[in-house]
Scaffold this active site. Structure first.
Site, PDB file in Angstrom:
ATOM      1  N   HIS A   1      -2.878   6.502   4.165  1.00  0.00           N
ATOM      2  CA  HIS A   1      -1.748   5.856   4.371  1.00  0.00           C
ATOM      3  C   HIS A   1      -0.400   6.332   4.150  1.00  0.00           C
ATOM      4  O   HIS A   1       0.498   5.554   3.706  1.00  0.00           O
ATOM      5  CB  HIS A   1      -2.041   4.276   3.931  1.00  0.00           C
ATOM      6  CG  HIS A   1      -1.223   3.329   4.726  1.00  0.00           C
ATOM      7  ND1 HIS A   1      -1.369   1.974   4.495  1.00  0.00           N
ATOM      8  CD2 HIS A   1      -0.671   3.275   5.924  1.00  0.00           C
ATOM      9  CE1 HIS A   1      -0.610   1.170   5.399  1.00  0.00           C
ATOM     10  NE2 HIS A   1      -0.330   2.261   6.188  1.00  0.00           N
TER      11      HIS A   1
ATOM     12  N   CYS B   1       0.748  -1.214   0.093  1.00  0.00           N
ATOM     13  CA  CYS B   1       0.080   0.071   0.042  1.00  0.00           C
ATOM     14  C   CYS B   1       0.880   1.248   0.182  1.00  0.00           C
ATOM     15  O   CYS B   1       0.762   1.993  -0.881  1.00  0.00           O
ATOM     16  CB  CYS B   1      -0.828   0.039   1.326  1.00  0.00           C
ATOM     17  SG  CYS B   1      -2.033  -1.529   1.307  1.00  0.00           S
TER      18      CYS B   1
HETATM   19 CA    CA Z   1      -3.186  -2.519  -0.735  1.00  0.00          CA
END
Ligand code: CA
Length: 504
Positions: free
Chosen positions: A139, A84
């Site tokens: 994130h 990610c």
């Molecule tokens: Ca991901």
């Protein structure tokens, strides 16, 4: 005089845009003034085989499939990383994340890792007059230093690196804090119940449970602000729709970054729940529902014709739940035989194609002819491509690994590929060049490390695959092509040492 001055400025802008590459938007008949709205939908952990239009039969994705039938579907598109945070960093900055320390998977207390002031996709578009927003997973860290303080004004964050508006999940669904942040504040936070996070708490420990689901890190306080896991998809879709509604008369860029289909997988009941590929399959249905909902908004607001829509994923698919509740991930068997990465080898986290080769669909009615493209492209290219789309020149220092792939996105006939190589970032770096894929010799570990029972997976030597014949990377032909292995190993080394791979 004013008009003449304006025209001259426009001309200079075009000249600058032309210098970015031989291709120029002016030649194709539109300019910065009528560049489209942009809706970039980034799924989380959806694999190459997870949509009907990519061959899935055990799940139904009618909305994504319809988008593909109206647009261009890429078969060799890649996320910049197999996990990610680095993918999102590279998408935002046009720089491969492995060049920069601290861009690995972040905890929910990490500080912002995108430097305010640098050129990002949203700051670039903002400069071109776009209203910019992000809804969904972030994130990329928040605040000036670790640990992030969620109880006051939370900055720097998305608003300091190019977005006019944000409604975000700070880290991931399975990491604390389990709250939304809108612009600089936690939504619904009671100041008498401040949020405290403890990342020494491991998932599965009693203190890690929030809403009955084990998380990474613990959260105490902030009870009134907790999200409801089964409502995340609907909340994000509604916030995306509201952004479109508010900005329908402006030129906008919306980055819709879904929680689906990352763990924890807690989907709402869905009409296609009878066609089961496990709970994971239901979260794919949930994602498809989100896509349908925002596309319907574009139709309702009469924006569809003037909006470039991209649907893609931040890394390859993964089955397991990263935790004790395997029911929410399962095996290929419990997923009814559904192959989440289609014919590709391995998945999320891996340098094999299953790690980074992802679905990628682009639609812009009247400008992109529907079809299928085998062009090699990557999310890291969005910065240079959006610069070209809006007739802006990317300064030398910006987006060091971002190639202008706009001609490929538009389905133009290409004399040569927009990019002829790509570094794939799994637990080791791999290199693509044309049909060839090299995973360099690596005695230390990574993809070459020993298996769980001490059995060597691939040996420590180089691996070379010809993807045109062997998309599943089953036949290592390194020993038959020593010169190619040497050449590609040297190229990867040069790309690492040069600090950039974009030459112009
Ligand atoms: Ca991901």
């Amino acid at each position: 005089m004013a008009t003449r001055a304006m025209n001259r400025r426009s001309f200079l802008q075009w000249t600058g845009a032309g210098a970015l590459s031989l291709w120029s938007p002016a030649a194709l008949g539109w300019g910065a003034a009528n560049a489209p709205n942009i809706l970039f939908i980034l799924a989380d952990d959806i694999g190459y085989g997870d949509f009907g239009c990519y061959g899935a039969t055990k799940v139904k994705t009618p909305n994504v499939d319809r988008l593909a039938s109206q647009g261009l579907r890429f078969t060799d598109a890649h996320s910049p990383s197999a996990v990610c945070t680095p993918t999102r960093y590279a998408f935002m900055t046009g720089e491969y994340a492995w060049r920069k320390k601290g861009t690995g998977i972040l905890p929910g207390i990490a500080s912002l890792i995108v430097e305010p002031g640098r050129v990002t996709v949203p700051s670039l578009l903002k400069q071109a007059g776009y209203t910019t927003g992000i809804v969904g997973k972030w994130h990329l860290g928040l605040g000036p230093k670790e640990p992030t303080d969620y109880n006051g004004a939370i900055k720097p964050g998305p608003l300091e690196v190019g977005f006019d508006y944000c409604f975000i999940i700070p880290a991931t669904g399975d990491r604390t804090p389990c709250v939304y942040v809108e612009n600089h504040r936690v939504v619904g936070l009671d100041p008498n119940d401040p949020i405290q996070l403890d990342y020494s708490v491991k998932r599965g420990e009693p203190r890690s449970f929030v809403n009955g689901i084990p998380r990474i890190g613990s959260q105490t306080g902030g009870k009134a602000a907790l999200w409801k896991d089964e409502e995340i998809a609907g909340t994000l879709a509604a916030k995306a729709e509201a952004f479109l509604e508010r900005n329908k008369d402006k030129r906008f860029f919306l980055f819709l970054s879904t929680h689906d289909i990352h763990v924890p997988r807690v989907p709402h009941p869905h009409p296609f729940a009878d066609v089961r590929a496990g709970v994971r399959g239901d979260t794919i249905h949930s994602f498809d529902g989100t896509v349908g909902q925002v596309l319907a908004s574009l139709d309702r607001l009469k924006l569809a014709d003037n909006t470039l829509v991209i649907v893609t994923s931040d890394n390859g698919g993964v089955l397991d739940a990263n935790g004790p509740d395997v029911e929410h991930g399962g095996t290929v068997e419990t997923n009814n035989g559904h192959l989440h990465n289609g014919p590709l080898r391995a998945g999320k986290g891996s340098p094999y194609e299953g790690g980074t080769r992802v679905p990628f669909i682009v639609r812009w009615p009247g400008h992109i002819k529907p079809g299928v493209s085998d062009a090699l492209i990557c999310h890291v290219d969005m910065l240079a491509s959006m610069a070209a789309l809006t007739a802006q020149r990317l300064v030398e220092s910006a987006g060091p690994d971002s190639f202008n792939v706009l001609p490929a996105l538009l389905g133009e006939k290409l004399d040569k590929p927009c990019r002829d190589h790509l570094v794939e970032h799994g637990n080791v770096l791999a290199l693509r060049k044309g049909p060839w894929k090299l995973i360099p010799a690596n005695p230390a570990g990574g993809a070459n490390k020993k298996g769980k029972k001490g059995k060597k997976r691939n040996g420590a030597g180089a691996q070379l695959y010809n993807l045109a014949e062997d998309i599943g990377e089953t036949n290592n032909v390194a020993t038959a092509h020593p010169d190619l292995v040497k050449e590609m190993t040297a190229l990867l080394q040069r790309i690492r040492e040069n600090g950039r791979s974009r030459s112009s």
